[in-house]
Design a protein around this motif. Sequence first.
Motif, mmCIF file in Angstrom:
data_model
loop_
_atom_site.group_PDB
_atom_site.id
_atom_site.type_symbol
_atom_site.label_atom_id
_atom_site.label_comp_id
_atom_site.label_asym_id
_atom_site.label_seq_id
_atom_site.Cartn_x
_atom_site.Cartn_y
_atom_site.Cartn_z
ATOM 1 N N TYR A 73 0.833 -1.203 0.000
ATOM 2 C CA TYR A 73 0.000 0.000 0.000
ATOM 3 C C TYR A 73 0.865 1.251 0.000
ATOM 4 C CZ TYR A 73 -3.035 3.720 1.546
ATOM 5 O OH TYR A 73 -3.693 4.910 1.633
ATOM 6 N N VAL A 74 1.871 1.279 0.849
ATOM 7 C CA VAL A 74 2.735 2.450 0.966
ATOM 8 C C VAL A 74 3.495 2.681 -0.341
ATOM 9 C CG1 VAL A 74 4.720 3.403 2.187
ATOM 10 C CG2 VAL A 74 2.959 2.184 3.450
ATOM 11 N N LEU A 75 4.036 1.615 -0.918
ATOM 12 C CA LEU A 75 4.780 1.752 -2.170
ATOM 13 C C LEU A 75 3.866 2.226 -3.302
ATOM 14 C CD1 LEU A 75 7.008 -1.450 -2.006
ATOM 15 C CD2 LEU A 75 7.696 0.907 -1.534
ATOM 16 N N LEU A 76 2.671 1.659 -3.381
ATOM 17 C CA LEU A 76 1.735 2.069 -4.425
ATOM 18 C C LEU A 76 1.264 3.502 -4.234
ATOM 19 C CD1 LEU A 76 -0.349 -1.192 -4.825
ATOM 20 C CD2 LEU A 76 1.133 -0.146 -6.552
ATOM 21 N N LEU A 77 1.043 3.902 -3.016
ATOM 22 C CA LEU A 77 0.624 5.280 -2.744
ATOM 23 C C LEU A 77 1.711 6.250 -3.201
ATOM 24 C CD1 LEU A 77 -1.456 7.223 -1.520
ATOM 25 C CD2 LEU A 77 -0.256 6.966 0.651
ATOM 26 N N GLY A 78 2.948 5.964 -2.843
ATOM 27 C CA GLY A 78 4.048 6.819 -3.275
ATOM 28 C C GLY A 78 4.178 6.866 -4.784
ATOM 29 N N LEU A 79 4.047 5.726 -5.424
ATOM 30 C CA LEU A 79 4.129 5.644 -6.879
ATOM 31 C C LEU A 79 3.005 6.439 -7.531
ATOM 32 C CD1 LEU A 79 5.317 4.304 -9.481
ATOM 33 C CD2 LEU A 79 3.697 2.459 -9.079
ATOM 34 N N ARG A 80 1.792 6.238 -7.049
ATOM 35 C CA ARG A 80 0.625 6.864 -7.670
ATOM 36 C C ARG A 80 0.533 8.356 -7.414
ATOM 37 N NH1 ARG A 80 -3.090 1.733 -6.205
ATOM 38 N NH2 ARG A 80 -2.556 0.513 -8.041
ATOM 39 N N THR A 81 1.142 8.834 -6.367
ATOM 40 C CA THR A 81 1.128 10.270 -6.104
ATOM 41 C C THR A 81 2.344 10.971 -6.698
ATOM 42 O OG1 THR A 81 2.195 9.956 -3.962
ATOM 43 C CG2 THR A 81 -0.216 10.060 -3.985
ATOM 44 N N GLY A 82 3.250 10.196 -7.262
ATOM 45 C CA GLY A 82 4.437 10.775 -7.880
ATOM 46 C C GLY A 82 5.527 11.140 -6.898
ATOM 47 N N ASN A 83 5.415 10.666 -5.670
ATOM 48 C CA ASN A 83 6.394 10.996 -4.638
ATOM 49 C C ASN A 83 7.478 9.951 -4.470
ATOM 50 O OD1 ASN A 83 5.185 13.453 -3.785
ATOM 51 N ND2 ASN A 83 3.586 12.242 -2.812
ATOM 52 N N THR B 252 -11.297 3.487 -5.654
ATOM 53 C CA THR B 252 -9.865 3.198 -5.613
ATOM 54 C C THR B 252 -9.400 2.650 -6.950
ATOM 55 O OG1 THR B 252 -9.956 2.775 -3.249
ATOM 56 C CG2 THR B 252 -8.058 1.903 -4.430
ATOM 57 N N LYS B 253 -10.196 1.798 -7.549
ATOM 58 C CA LYS B 253 -9.856 1.218 -8.850
ATOM 59 C C LYS B 253 -9.733 2.322 -9.902
ATOM 60 C CE LYS B 253 -11.439 -2.190 -12.178
ATOM 61 N NZ LYS B 253 -12.469 -3.163 -12.507
ATOM 62 N N ALA B 254 -10.659 3.282 -9.894
ATOM 63 C CA ALA B 254 -10.619 4.387 -10.851
ATOM 64 C C ALA B 254 -9.396 5.272 -10.614
ATOM 65 C CB ALA B 254 -11.900 5.205 -10.757
ATOM 66 N N TRP B 255 -9.101 5.553 -9.356
ATOM 67 C CA TRP B 255 -7.934 6.371 -9.031
ATOM 68 C C TRP B 255 -6.658 5.674 -9.493
ATOM 69 C CZ3 TRP B 255 -4.237 5.538 -4.859
ATOM 70 C CH2 TRP B 255 -3.339 6.584 -4.720
ATOM 71 N N ALA B 256 -6.559 4.395 -9.261
ATOM 72 C CA ALA B 256 -5.389 3.626 -9.668
ATOM 73 C C ALA B 256 -5.239 3.615 -11.187
ATOM 74 C CB ALA B 256 -5.467 2.199 -9.136
ATOM 75 N N ALA B 257 -6.352 3.546 -11.896
ATOM 76 C CA ALA B 257 -6.310 3.519 -13.355
ATOM 77 C C ALA B 257 -5.804 4.846 -13.928
ATOM 78 C CB ALA B 257 -7.697 3.209 -13.915
ATOM 79 N N ARG B 258 -6.055 5.951 -13.222
ATOM 80 C CA ARG B 258 -5.601 7.262 -13.677
ATOM 81 C C ARG B 258 -4.167 7.580 -13.255
ATOM 82 N NH1 ARG B 258 -10.410 8.645 -11.088
ATOM 83 N NH2 ARG B 258 -9.203 9.690 -9.487
ATOM 84 N N SER B 259 -3.611 6.762 -12.393
ATOM 85 C CA SER B 259 -2.302 7.032 -11.806
ATOM 86 C C SER B 259 -1.195 6.284 -12.533
ATOM 87 C CB SER B 259 -2.317 6.596 -10.332
ATOM 88 O OG SER B 259 -3.337 7.241 -9.640
ATOM 89 N N PRO B 260 0.057 6.741 -12.340
ATOM 90 C CA PRO B 260 1.167 6.014 -12.948
ATOM 91 C C PRO B 260 1.187 4.562 -12.478
ATOM 92 C CG PRO B 260 1.925 8.068 -11.993
ATOM 93 C CD PRO B 260 0.500 7.876 -11.568
ATOM 94 N N GLY B 261 1.513 3.688 -13.364
ATOM 95 C CA GLY B 261 1.560 2.273 -13.017
ATOM 96 C C GLY B 261 2.966 1.742 -12.971
#
Length: 53
Positions: A3-13, A43-52
């Motif tokens: 969760y922490v790694l994905l949050l950082g990735l998806r927020t660009g941090n 959450t699924k929609a947010w993840a789809a819009r975020s860097p993968g």
Amino acid sequence: MSYVLLLGLRTGNYVPGSTERDSLARTTARPGYIRAMESCQATKAWAARSPGL
């Protein structure tokens, strides 16, 4: 930890290294993760819009 790694990735941090990317690929491929993502459409929609990975 995923969760922490994905949050950082998806927020660009955070830019994960190869070890973290491998771990995230395994974690996000698990049936439980997939079911959890299917159960929360926001959450699924947010993840789809975020860097993968």
